[in-house]
Design a protein around this motif. Sequence first.
Motif, PDB file in Angstrom:
ATOM      1  N   LEU A  55      -1.155 -18.823 -59.949  1.00  0.00           N
ATOM      2  CA  LEU A  55      -0.147 -19.623 -59.150  1.00  0.00           C
ATOM      3  C   LEU A  55      -0.665 -21.057 -59.248  1.00  0.00           C
ATOM      4  CD1 LEU A  55       1.274 -17.298 -56.953  1.00  0.00           C
ATOM      5  CD2 LEU A  55       2.285 -17.726 -59.399  1.00  0.00           C
ATOM      6  N   ILE A  56       0.050 -22.308 -59.534  1.00  0.00           N
ATOM      7  CA  ILE A  56      -0.494 -23.651 -59.291  1.00  0.00           C
ATOM      8  C   ILE A  56      -0.663 -23.815 -57.666  1.00  0.00           C
ATOM      9  CG2 ILE A  56       0.363 -25.999 -59.669  1.00  0.00           C
ATOM     10  CD1 ILE A  56       1.176 -25.095 -62.534  1.00  0.00           C
ATOM     11  N   GLU A  57       0.545 -23.362 -57.089  1.00  0.00           N
ATOM     12  CA  GLU A  57       0.687 -23.660 -55.896  1.00  0.00           C
ATOM     13  C   GLU A  57      -0.535 -22.912 -54.868  1.00  0.00           C
ATOM     14  OE1 GLU A  57       4.883 -24.079 -57.438  1.00  0.00           O
ATOM     15  OE2 GLU A  57       3.137 -22.797 -57.494  1.00  0.00           O
ATOM     16  N   HIS A  58      -0.739 -21.697 -55.315  1.00  0.00           N
ATOM     17  CA  HIS A  58      -2.016 -20.809 -54.805  1.00  0.00           C
ATOM     18  C   HIS A  58      -3.133 -20.479 -55.921  1.00  0.00           C
ATOM     19  CE1 HIS A  58       0.359 -20.132 -51.113  1.00  0.00           C
ATOM     20  NE2 HIS A  58       1.395 -20.011 -51.947  1.00  0.00           N
ATOM     21  N   PRO A  59      -3.949 -21.490 -56.289  1.00  0.00           N
ATOM     22  CA  PRO A  59      -4.934 -21.210 -57.220  1.00  0.00           C
ATOM     23  C   PRO A  59      -5.590 -19.933 -56.913  1.00  0.00           C
ATOM     24  CG  PRO A  59      -5.229 -23.316 -56.240  1.00  0.00           C
ATOM     25  CD  PRO A  59      -3.898 -22.860 -55.843  1.00  0.00           C
ATOM     26  N   GLU A  60      -5.844 -19.566 -55.749  1.00  0.00           N
ATOM     27  CA  GLU A  60      -6.731 -18.536 -55.412  1.00  0.00           C
ATOM     28  C   GLU A  60      -6.089 -17.307 -56.047  1.00  0.00           C
ATOM     29  OE1 GLU A  60      -3.968 -18.901 -51.888  1.00  0.00           O
ATOM     30  OE2 GLU A  60      -5.037 -20.286 -53.316  1.00  0.00           O
ATOM     31  N   ILE A  61      -4.717 -17.058 -56.217  1.00  0.00           N
ATOM     32  CA  ILE A  61      -3.986 -15.744 -56.648  1.00  0.00           C
ATOM     33  C   ILE A  61      -3.993 -16.091 -58.327  1.00  0.00           C
ATOM     34  CG2 ILE A  61      -1.988 -14.587 -56.822  1.00  0.00           C
ATOM     35  CD1 ILE A  61      -1.329 -15.881 -54.066  1.00  0.00           C
ATOM     36  N   MET A  62      -4.885 -15.027 -58.701  1.00  0.00           N
ATOM     37  CA  MET A  62      -5.045 -14.995 -60.321  1.00  0.00           C
ATOM     38  C   MET A  62      -4.839 -13.531 -60.596  1.00  0.00           C
ATOM     39  SD  MET A  62      -8.106 -16.763 -62.388  1.00  0.00           S
ATOM     40  CE  MET A  62      -8.131 -16.858 -64.243  1.00  0.00           C
ATOM     41  N   THR A  63      -4.326 -13.245 -61.631  1.00  0.00           N
ATOM     42  CA  THR A  63      -4.208 -11.904 -62.572  1.00  0.00           C
ATOM     43  C   THR A  63      -4.027 -11.840 -63.677  1.00  0.00           C
ATOM     44  OG1 THR A  63      -3.163  -9.706 -61.879  1.00  0.00           O
ATOM     45  CG2 THR A  63      -1.679 -11.455 -61.892  1.00  0.00           C
ATOM     46  N   GLN A  64      -3.833 -10.733 -64.383  1.00  0.00           N
ATOM     47  CA  GLN A  64      -3.780 -10.406 -65.713  1.00  0.00           C
ATOM     48  C   GLN A  64      -2.903  -9.359 -66.139  1.00  0.00           C
ATOM     49  OE1 GLN A  64      -7.761  -9.393 -66.869  1.00  0.00           O
ATOM     50  NE2 GLN A  64      -7.417  -7.373 -66.662  1.00  0.00           N
ATOM     51  N   GLY A  65      -2.414  -9.312 -67.174  1.00  0.00           N
ATOM     52  CA  GLY A  65      -1.472  -8.209 -67.892  1.00  0.00           C
ATOM     53  C   GLY A  65      -1.327  -8.093 -69.222  1.00  0.00           C
ATOM     54  N   GLU A  66      -1.266  -6.862 -69.913  1.00  0.00           N
ATOM     55  CA  GLU A  66      -1.605  -6.574 -71.265  1.00  0.00           C
ATOM     56  C   GLU A  66      -0.138  -7.252 -72.097  1.00  0.00           C
ATOM     57  OE1 GLU A  66      -1.676  -2.265 -72.244  1.00  0.00           O
ATOM     58  OE2 GLU A  66      -3.440  -2.379 -71.346  1.00  0.00           O
ATOM     59  N   THR A  67       0.774  -7.550 -71.180  1.00  0.00           N
ATOM     60  CA  THR A  67       1.943  -8.289 -72.118  1.00  0.00           C
ATOM     61  C   THR A  67       2.343  -9.283 -70.976  1.00  0.00           C
ATOM     62  OG1 THR A  67       3.542  -6.798 -70.808  1.00  0.00           O
ATOM     63  CG2 THR A  67       2.907  -6.251 -73.049  1.00  0.00           C
ATOM     64  N   LEU A  68       3.058 -10.315 -71.510  1.00  0.00           N
ATOM     65  CA  LEU A  68       3.457 -11.398 -70.348  1.00  0.00           C
ATOM     66  C   LEU A  68       4.342 -10.950 -69.280  1.00  0.00           C
ATOM     67  CD1 LEU A  68       3.339 -14.445 -69.914  1.00  0.00           C
ATOM     68  CD2 LEU A  68       5.106 -14.838 -71.557  1.00  0.00           C
ATOM     69  N   GLU A  69       5.224  -9.905 -69.808  1.00  0.00           N
ATOM     70  CA  GLU A  69       5.920  -9.259 -68.745  1.00  0.00           C
ATOM     71  C   GLU A  69       5.154  -8.535 -67.612  1.00  0.00           C
ATOM     72  OE1 GLU A  69       6.467  -8.808 -72.116  1.00  0.00           O
ATOM     73  OE2 GLU A  69       8.253 -10.174 -72.103  1.00  0.00           O
ATOM     74  N   GLU A  70       4.145  -7.716 -68.106  1.00  0.00           N
ATOM     75  CA  GLU A  70       3.412  -7.297 -66.941  1.00  0.00           C
ATOM     76  C   GLU A  70       2.446  -8.118 -66.269  1.00  0.00           C
ATOM     77  OE1 GLU A  70       0.104  -3.642 -66.920  1.00  0.00           O
ATOM     78  OE2 GLU A  70      -0.159  -5.054 -68.595  1.00  0.00           O
ATOM     79  N   LEU A  71       2.123  -9.451 -66.807  1.00  0.00           N
ATOM     80  CA  LEU A  71       1.527 -10.359 -66.085  1.00  0.00           C
ATOM     81  C   LEU A  71       2.387 -10.998 -64.893  1.00  0.00           C
ATOM     82  CD1 LEU A  71      -0.862 -12.262 -65.492  1.00  0.00           C
ATOM     83  CD2 LEU A  71       0.315 -14.064 -67.378  1.00  0.00           C
ATOM     84  N   GLU A  72       3.540 -11.010 -65.213  1.00  0.00           N
ATOM     85  CA  GLU A  72       4.343 -11.645 -64.356  1.00  0.00           C
ATOM     86  C   GLU A  72       4.555 -10.852 -63.161  1.00  0.00           C
ATOM     87  OE1 GLU A  72       8.308 -12.706 -66.233  1.00  0.00           O
ATOM     88  OE2 GLU A  72       7.226 -14.100 -67.691  1.00  0.00           O
ATOM     89  N   GLU A  73       4.917  -9.459 -63.194  1.00  0.00           N
ATOM     90  CA  GLU A  73       5.247  -8.411 -62.511  1.00  0.00           C
ATOM     91  C   GLU A  73       3.754  -8.354 -61.666  1.00  0.00           C
ATOM     92  OE1 GLU A  73       7.737  -6.839 -61.090  1.00  0.00           O
ATOM     93  OE2 GLU A  73       8.822  -7.984 -62.844  1.00  0.00           O
ATOM     94  N   ASN A  74       2.547  -8.229 -62.227  1.00  0.00           N
ATOM     95  CA  ASN A  74       1.358  -8.310 -61.439  1.00  0.00           C
ATOM     96  C   ASN A  74       1.000  -9.516 -60.567  1.00  0.00           C
ATOM     97  OD1 ASN A  74       0.863  -5.653 -62.760  1.00  0.00           O
ATOM     98  ND2 ASN A  74      -0.743  -6.775 -64.144  1.00  0.00           N
ATOM     99  N   MET A  75       1.727 -10.683 -61.082  1.00  0.00           N
ATOM    100  CA  MET A  75       1.416 -11.791 -60.255  1.00  0.00           C
ATOM    101  C   MET A  75       2.481 -12.016 -59.100  1.00  0.00           C
ATOM    102  SD  MET A  75       0.147 -14.687 -59.993  1.00  0.00           S
ATOM    103  CE  MET A  75      -0.777 -15.010 -61.750  1.00  0.00           C
ATOM    104  N   LYS A  76       3.685 -11.153 -59.205  1.00  0.00           N
ATOM    105  CA  LYS A  76       4.505 -11.052 -58.061  1.00  0.00           C
ATOM    106  C   LYS A  76       3.866 -10.089 -57.081  1.00  0.00           C
ATOM    107  CE  LYS A  76       8.825 -11.661 -60.750  1.00  0.00           C
ATOM    108  NZ  LYS A  76      10.009 -11.079 -61.317  1.00  0.00           N
ATOM    109  N   ASP A  77       3.130  -8.845 -57.598  1.00  0.00           N
ATOM    110  CA  ASP A  77       2.605  -8.172 -56.613  1.00  0.00           C
ATOM    111  C   ASP A  77       1.123  -8.867 -55.712  1.00  0.00           C
ATOM    112  OD1 ASP A  77       4.193  -6.256 -57.487  1.00  0.00           O
ATOM    113  OD2 ASP A  77       3.012  -5.216 -58.566  1.00  0.00           O
ATOM    114  N   ALA A  78       0.510  -9.419 -56.634  1.00  0.00           N
ATOM    115  CA  ALA A  78      -0.626 -10.454 -56.177  1.00  0.00           C
ATOM    116  C   ALA A  78      -0.272 -11.072 -55.077  1.00  0.00           C
ATOM    117  CB  ALA A  78      -1.320 -10.883 -57.238  1.00  0.00           C
ATOM    118  N   TYR A  79       0.736 -11.870 -55.346  1.00  0.00           N
ATOM    119  CA  TYR A  79       1.605 -13.042 -54.169  1.00  0.00           C
ATOM    120  C   TYR A  79       1.821 -12.176 -53.197  1.00  0.00           C
ATOM    121  CZ  TYR A  79       4.357 -16.458 -52.243  1.00  0.00           C
ATOM    122  OH  TYR A  79       5.166 -17.227 -51.165  1.00  0.00           O
ATOM    123  N   MET A  80       2.678 -11.135 -53.059  1.00  0.00           N
ATOM    124  CA  MET A  80       3.000 -10.570 -52.003  1.00  0.00           C
ATOM    125  C   MET A  80       2.007  -9.897 -51.175  1.00  0.00           C
ATOM    126  SD  MET A  80       6.157 -11.028 -51.744  1.00  0.00           S
ATOM    127  CE  MET A  80       6.882  -9.836 -50.400  1.00  0.00           C
TER     128      MET A  80
END
Length: 65
Positions: free
Chosen positions: A20-45
Amino acid sequence: MKTKLKMIYWKGDKFWVGKLIEHPEIMTQGETLEELEENMKDAYMLITMEDVPEKHKVKELTFAV
């Protein structure tokens, strides 16, 4: 309450990786772009709301800096 954040992302050797640009300490990955987006939401929360109860209030504050 909805929050809009910007994610920078790229395709690594095996996974899509993003942070996340606003929170560069929050970083994650996913096998697909959709999975990356879901993982990012989870990591942010997890990082920003981990110890906040489900029933909570939000108040906007103004600071003089």
